[in-house]
Design an enzyme around this catalytic site. Sequence first.
Site, PDB file in Angstrom:
ATOM      1  N   HIS A 193      25.330  17.866  12.842  1.00 27.89           N
ATOM      2  CA  HIS A 193      26.044  17.914  11.929  1.00 27.89           C
ATOM      3  C   HIS A 193      27.632  17.415  12.461  1.00 27.89           C
ATOM      4  CE1 HIS A 193      23.651  22.190  11.617  1.00 27.89           C
ATOM      5  NE2 HIS A 193      22.759  21.630  13.243  1.00 27.89           N
ATOM      6  N   HIS A 249      12.749  18.731   5.259  1.00 27.36           N
ATOM      7  CA  HIS A 249      14.158  18.053   5.577  1.00 27.36           C
ATOM      8  C   HIS A 249      14.080  16.512   5.712  1.00 27.36           C
ATOM      9  CE1 HIS A 249      13.816  21.288   8.189  1.00 27.36           C
ATOM     10  NE2 HIS A 249      15.415  21.273   8.660  1.00 27.36           N
ATOM     11  N   ASP A 272      12.603  22.235  15.532  1.00 25.00           N
ATOM     12  CA  ASP A 272      13.519  22.867  14.950  1.00 25.00           C
ATOM     13  C   ASP A 272      12.851  24.165  14.646  1.00 25.00           C
ATOM     14  OD1 ASP A 272      16.214  23.454  14.040  1.00 25.00           O
ATOM     15  OD2 ASP A 272      16.697  22.287  12.278  1.00 25.00           O
TER      16      ASP A 272
END
Length: 377
Positions: A193, A249, A272
């Site tokens: 992130h 993803h 995830d």
Amino acid sequence: MTTQVFHNGHILTERGFETGVCVVVEDGHIVAVLHGPPPAIGEHIDLQGGSLVPGFIDMQVNGGGGVLFNNATSVEALATIARGHRKYGTTGMLPTLISDDIDVMRRAIDATHDAIAQGVPGILGIHLEGPYLAAARKGTHNASKFRVPDADDIALATALDNGVTVITLAPECVPTHSVTAMVERGAIVCAGHTAADYAQTRAGLEAGITGFTHLFNAMTPLQGREPGVVGAALEDANSWVGVIVDGVHVHPASLRVAIAAKPRGKVLLVTDAMPMVGGNDASFNLYGETITAVDGVVRNAAGSLAGSALDMASAVRNSVHLLGLPLDEACRMAAQYPAEFLGLGHRLGRIATGYRADFVVLDANLHVRHSWIGGTE
């Protein structure tokens, strides 16, 4: 003393899949891998031609069994999450806390400590995914929770003393001395992130970052004149990368490029996963917002991917069918390589003498038939 003999299957040993081999387990640990007919001792477990592989280890599990860790920071919640994933072959996991307030972090760490102390099957530690992240690459995280860690934060984030701690952070948002302090206190630090450029990512690696959280997702891409986080991750031979192999993803071609670029053993399967894995509800609540899985894809109201509905057995199957990997290598990416990344490679992730008897039996379609943790089904 309890003795078990696993036989009549395709067994993933150090040499690859073998037949005509049996595994002898005493009190939950492997004491021998033998060629030839099984010895006439203990309880015989007939694998009926199935594939016996090491139990899967998932370092990124946000929820399962209908429970989101952020919303239920208790030992009971962790046991429910672990049970939800166990049916898909995950015998070891790091429950993962999405960016949240200090009080929630403290409760999550305490619950993880107590779960490990009480012997809740499958709980190996904790993954703190944030809150030291970049707002520009927040994904479904709530940027109002983000902060720069001070000394008290670092002490809290590394407080777990009986299990593994992984911390995901944005290297451009955290001073390098703080990254080093986390590592010195025993944490494994990953970049994720993050809007970092190549130079900032390299500085993070030099400060002690050893992993990358869900490679390609929520990070700066590889470009010709700016390699970004992805370029730094693929170039670095010493770090590990987690990948979400769900066909959503990341494009399979990008994953094949990453696997080709990294040294063998440095690419890990992660899920995830959100609460719908092992649960009955396609929706859950995060930060007061309803998150829903539609056709197996989990998104928030803004349309951003919000974790996944992936389980580890599906990740293994997808690695074989979408990426073209041999089954033995896909299983290593789900077991041996995560164990090595987490510093547990001396006791978990292999079918070899001295290792804990964490096993999964796969049928011909690569679905989970049985699992054992420490020899207990």
